[in-house]
Scaffold this motif. Structure first.
Motif, PDB file in Angstrom:
ATOM      1  N   ARG A  96       0.853  -1.189   0.000  1.00 24.95           N
ATOM      2  CA  ARG A  96       0.000   0.000   0.000  1.00 24.95           C
ATOM      3  C   ARG A  96       0.887   1.236   0.000  1.00 24.95           C
ATOM      4  O   ARG A  96       1.958   1.255   0.611  1.00 24.95           O
ATOM      5  CB  ARG A  96      -0.944   0.017   1.204  1.00 24.95           C
ATOM      6  CG  ARG A  96      -0.293  -0.062   2.573  1.00 24.95           C
ATOM      7  CD  ARG A  96      -1.342   0.023   3.677  1.00 24.95           C
ATOM      8  NE  ARG A  96      -0.815  -0.339   4.982  1.00 24.95           N
ATOM      9  CZ  ARG A  96      -0.252   0.498   5.839  1.00 24.95           C
ATOM     10  NH1 ARG A  96      -0.105   1.782   5.501  1.00 24.95           N
ATOM     11  NH2 ARG A  96       0.175   0.075   7.015  1.00 24.95           N
ATOM     12  N   THR A  97       0.435   2.253  -0.702  1.00 25.15           N
ATOM     13  CA  THR A  97       1.195   3.499  -0.759  1.00 25.15           C
ATOM     14  C   THR A  97       0.600   4.526   0.198  1.00 25.15           C
ATOM     15  O   THR A  97      -0.525   4.380   0.678  1.00 25.15           O
ATOM     16  CB  THR A  97       1.182   4.110  -2.173  1.00 25.15           C
ATOM     17  OG1 THR A  97      -0.119   4.649  -2.446  1.00 25.15           O
ATOM     18  CG2 THR A  97       1.570   3.069  -3.218  1.00 25.15           C
ATOM     19  N   TRP A  98       1.350   5.541   0.441  1.00 26.72           N
ATOM     20  CA  TRP A  98       0.802   6.758   1.016  1.00 26.72           C
ATOM     21  C   TRP A  98       0.015   7.465  -0.094  1.00 26.72           C
ATOM     22  O   TRP A  98       0.132   7.086  -1.262  1.00 26.72           O
ATOM     23  CB  TRP A  98       1.916   7.673   1.521  1.00 26.72           C
ATOM     24  CG  TRP A  98       2.678   7.143   2.693  1.00 26.72           C
ATOM     25  CD1 TRP A  98       3.948   6.650   2.699  1.00 26.72           C
ATOM     26  CD2 TRP A  98       2.216   7.065   4.042  1.00 26.72           C
ATOM     27  NE1 TRP A  98       4.306   6.250   3.956  1.00 26.72           N
ATOM     28  CE2 TRP A  98       3.273   6.501   4.806  1.00 26.72           C
ATOM     29  CE3 TRP A  98       1.028   7.402   4.686  1.00 26.72           C
ATOM     30  CZ2 TRP A  98       3.149   6.271   6.176  1.00 26.72           C
ATOM     31  CZ3 TRP A  98       0.909   7.187   6.049  1.00 26.72           C
ATOM     32  CH2 TRP A  98       1.953   6.629   6.777  1.00 26.72           C
ATOM     33  N   ASP A 110      -0.931  12.473   4.283  1.00 22.81           N
ATOM     34  CA  ASP A 110      -0.997  11.154   4.907  1.00 22.81           C
ATOM     35  C   ASP A 110      -2.432  10.650   4.828  1.00 22.81           C
ATOM     36  O   ASP A 110      -3.269  11.229   4.135  1.00 22.81           O
ATOM     37  CB  ASP A 110      -0.480  11.194   6.347  1.00 22.81           C
ATOM     38  CG  ASP A 110      -1.200  12.230   7.199  1.00 22.81           C
ATOM     39  OD1 ASP A 110      -2.384  12.549   6.899  1.00 22.81           O
ATOM     40  OD2 ASP A 110      -0.613  12.739   8.172  1.00 22.81           O
ATOM     41  N   TYR A 111      -2.730   9.582   5.546  1.00 25.42           N
ATOM     42  CA  TYR A 111      -4.076   9.006   5.439  1.00 25.42           C
ATOM     43  C   TYR A 111      -5.147   9.882   6.082  1.00 25.42           C
ATOM     44  O   TYR A 111      -6.327   9.730   5.776  1.00 25.42           O
ATOM     45  CB  TYR A 111      -4.101   7.620   6.076  1.00 25.42           C
ATOM     46  CG  TYR A 111      -3.243   6.599   5.349  1.00 25.42           C
ATOM     47  CD1 TYR A 111      -3.241   6.508   3.961  1.00 25.42           C
ATOM     48  CD2 TYR A 111      -2.428   5.720   6.057  1.00 25.42           C
ATOM     49  CE1 TYR A 111      -2.459   5.584   3.298  1.00 25.42           C
ATOM     50  CE2 TYR A 111      -1.637   4.784   5.402  1.00 25.42           C
ATOM     51  CZ  TYR A 111      -1.656   4.721   4.018  1.00 25.42           C
ATOM     52  OH  TYR A 111      -0.882   3.800   3.370  1.00 25.42           O
ATOM     53  N   PHE A 142      -5.246   0.277   8.100  1.00 27.39           N
ATOM     54  CA  PHE A 142      -5.115   1.731   8.216  1.00 27.39           C
ATOM     55  C   PHE A 142      -6.483   2.349   7.978  1.00 27.39           C
ATOM     56  O   PHE A 142      -7.397   1.690   7.444  1.00 27.39           O
ATOM     57  CB  PHE A 142      -4.082   2.295   7.229  1.00 27.39           C
ATOM     58  CG  PHE A 142      -4.508   2.294   5.792  1.00 27.39           C
ATOM     59  CD1 PHE A 142      -5.143   3.403   5.228  1.00 27.39           C
ATOM     60  CD2 PHE A 142      -4.268   1.201   4.977  1.00 27.39           C
ATOM     61  CE1 PHE A 142      -5.544   3.401   3.892  1.00 27.39           C
ATOM     62  CE2 PHE A 142      -4.657   1.192   3.639  1.00 27.39           C
ATOM     63  CZ  PHE A 142      -5.301   2.300   3.106  1.00 27.39           C
ATOM     64  N   THR A 143      -6.648   3.598   8.349  1.00 33.50           N
ATOM     65  CA  THR A 143      -7.891   4.340   8.142  1.00 33.50           C
ATOM     66  C   THR A 143      -7.608   5.531   7.246  1.00 33.50           C
ATOM     67  O   THR A 143      -6.671   6.300   7.491  1.00 33.50           O
ATOM     68  CB  THR A 143      -8.486   4.821   9.476  1.00 33.50           C
ATOM     69  OG1 THR A 143      -8.789   3.688  10.297  1.00 33.50           O
ATOM     70  CG2 THR A 143      -9.758   5.618   9.252  1.00 33.50           C
ATOM     71  N   LEU A 144      -8.407   5.673   6.195  1.00 32.15           N
ATOM     72  CA  LEU A 144      -8.258   6.772   5.249  1.00 32.15           C
ATOM     73  C   LEU A 144      -9.434   7.726   5.399  1.00 32.15           C
ATOM     74  O   LEU A 144     -10.592   7.294   5.442  1.00 32.15           O
ATOM     75  CB  LEU A 144      -8.214   6.216   3.822  1.00 32.15           C
ATOM     76  CG  LEU A 144      -8.104   7.234   2.682  1.00 32.15           C
ATOM     77  CD1 LEU A 144      -6.775   7.983   2.753  1.00 32.15           C
ATOM     78  CD2 LEU A 144      -8.250   6.535   1.327  1.00 32.15           C
ATOM     79  N   THR A 145      -9.137   9.017   5.466  1.00 33.27           N
ATOM     80  CA  THR A 145     -10.160  10.051   5.589  1.00 33.27           C
ATOM     81  C   THR A 145     -10.175  10.922   4.343  1.00 33.27           C
ATOM     82  O   THR A 145      -9.132  11.466   3.951  1.00 33.27           O
ATOM     83  CB  THR A 145      -9.904  10.938   6.823  1.00 33.27           C
ATOM     84  OG1 THR A 145      -9.863  10.125   7.996  1.00 33.27           O
ATOM     85  CG2 THR A 145     -10.995  11.987   6.970  1.00 33.27           C
TER      86      THR A 145
END
Length: 473
Positions: free
Chosen positions: A382-384, A394-395, A463-466
């Motif tokens: 997974r990428t940034w 960032d995420y 991870f959590t992405l917003t």
């Protein structure tokens, strides 16, 4: 539910030994100078990947007749008219569901009995049957398809499928809600079947089955069966995934291993609903589910700027991007087979990925694609958030798309070496076999989990992405 790995454990062990003896592990030349610049793929890079894939595939092709000979039930264990390889997929719109299955003898009719109670399947919908006969050893099955229409939103339906001669057991599925709410998609690529090139595919399938209640549908990013032109492998895959695919819609992108006989097996067995998104080909299409718009592309057909596929994708992405202002469909997810970003030393992470960035990165950035999902390289990474090979935010505050390489779900060769040093845009990578789940909590939060096959109590990575403001250069 019978374990997909139980049946093939001894055959697989023997094949792994033979692969080791034959030296089937093939790795690309390590490239320490990672060139991330977006550019057209060169002729030498195309030839290098072609040679590399042919070299890898040759080992499995030589063993495949042996693998198939080791199993005496290429057509399953039931009667020729028994429905098998049952699967569902979304149709042209949220009120449709496609039900498909295979028999090895033609039947009087193709029929689905269905309703909202398993004790009263009051609706009876007929379908049709079609065939193809291409293949190294041919194929003598019959494909049945029934289109269920006028389904109500957020409703559990029960169904059985088959014919006057033989009906299946009862399965169930649930339609998507009219108003978006939390949902989860299971995603992976390069799983495959065994016998076939997906030696660890049955393990991934078995790992998914206990977690079925956690996801709403499946997104398979291509290289679906690893049949190499041997059509019985597609049948092994169909039986392998039926415990999931008969209950959870199985949506797909086309991969390079679907190419034999002009993609015939893929087109016949895994037709996708392209008409609703004004696509002219089942190889690229889009659909909405909940808070997300999913656009599925083909890396196996011309996709450079100016091609019919690229023009269609721009129209589709423009429409999805504009809809964010007036609907709750905020997320845009792109799915395709070959990579756009990866730091593995497999050849596709260099030349082909650079070509994908040349063709698609500006388009994805302009229309705010939040996440891409792909496979081809047999690894997980997974990428940034990234744009133009630069980490952007960032995420919690992404300044570009996040790219997910999810190709470690079954196929064994390649993927064993990583670029050093790790590029700044690469957040995490692993060679653990498994699959992913993307939970869309709402229109601004997505939770990602990678589940390793051998670790069943908790995700291996997450991870959590917003979602935030539109991307800005």
């Amino acid at each position: 539910i019978t374990s997909a790995t139980e049946t093939f454990s001894m055959q697989r062990l023997l094949c792994l030994v033979l692969l080791a003896v034959l030296g089937a592990h093939v790795s690309s030349t390590i490239k320490d100078n990672y060139d991330c610049k977006a550019r057209n793929v060169t002729a030498s890079e195309i030839e290098e990947e072609k040679h590399h894939k042919e070299e890898e595939d040759d080992f499995e092709k030589r063993l495949l007749p042996l693998w198939l000979a080791l199993d005496g039930e290429r057509k399953g264990s039931g009667k020729p008219t028994d429905p098998q390889q049952i699967k569902i997929s979304y149709g042209n719109g949220p009120s449709e569901m496609w039900v498909m299955w295979i028999t090895f003898e033609n039947t009087t009719n193709s029929l689905v009995n269905w309703g909202t109670s398993k004790d009263k399947l009051s609706h009876k919908t007929p379908g049709f049957v079609y065939i193809y006969r291409q293949g190294i050893t041919g194929w003598d099955g019959f494909i049945h398809k029934v289109v269920l229409k006028h389904l109500q939103p957020d409703t559990q339906y029960f169904y059985e499928c088959g014919s006057t001669e033989s009906m299946s057991g009862i399965f169930d599925f649930k339609t998507q809600p009219a108003t978006p709410k939390e949902f989860t998609v299971a995603a992976f690529g390069d799983m495959g079947a065994f016998p076939g090139g997906g030696i660890y595919g049955p393990e991934t399938t078995d790992a998914m089955i206990p977690l079925m209640d956690k996801f709403d549908f499946v997104m398979d990013a291509g290289d679906i069966a690893y049949a190499y032109g041997y059509m019985p492998v597609w049948d092994f895959l169909g039986r392998q995934i039926q415990p999931i695919a008969a209950k959870k819609p199985w949506m797909t992108a086309v991969g390079n291993h679907e190419r034999p006989y002009n993609f015939t097996a893929y087109k016949m067995r895994y037709p996708m609903p392209h008409e609703a998104s004004n696509s002219t080909s089942t190889m690229w299409y889009s659909f909405d589910y909940g808070f997300a718009h999913f656009i599925v592309l083909s890396t196996e057909h011309p996709h450079h700027k100016g091609t019919p596929q690229h023009k269609w994708a721009i129209r589709d992405l423009r429409k999805a991007s504009k809809a964010r202002a007036t609907t709750k469909v905020k997320w845009i997810i792109a799915i395709f087979h070959k990579p756009i970003y990866c730091s593995n030393n497999y050849t596709s992470c260099h030349g082909y990925a650079a070509g994908m960035r040349f063709d698609w990165e500006d388009t994805f950035f302009k229309y705010g694609v939040d996440v891409t999902i792909f496979g081809h390289v047999h690894a997980m990474e997974r990428t940034w958030p990234v744009y133009n090979c630069m980490k952007r935010g960032d995420y919690s505050k992404p300044g570009g798309p996040v790219h997910l390489l999810l190709g470690r779900s079954g196929a064994i060769e390649d993927g064993d070496y990583w670029h050093h040093p790790t590029p700044a845009w690469s957040a995490y990578h692993t060679l653990e076999y498994g699959f992913s789940m993307l939970k869309f909590v709402n229109d601004s939060v997505m939770e990602f989990e990678y589940w390793a096959n051998h670790k069943k109590d908790a995700p291996w990575d997450k991870f959590t992405l917003t979602r935030g403001s539109p991307f800005r250069k």
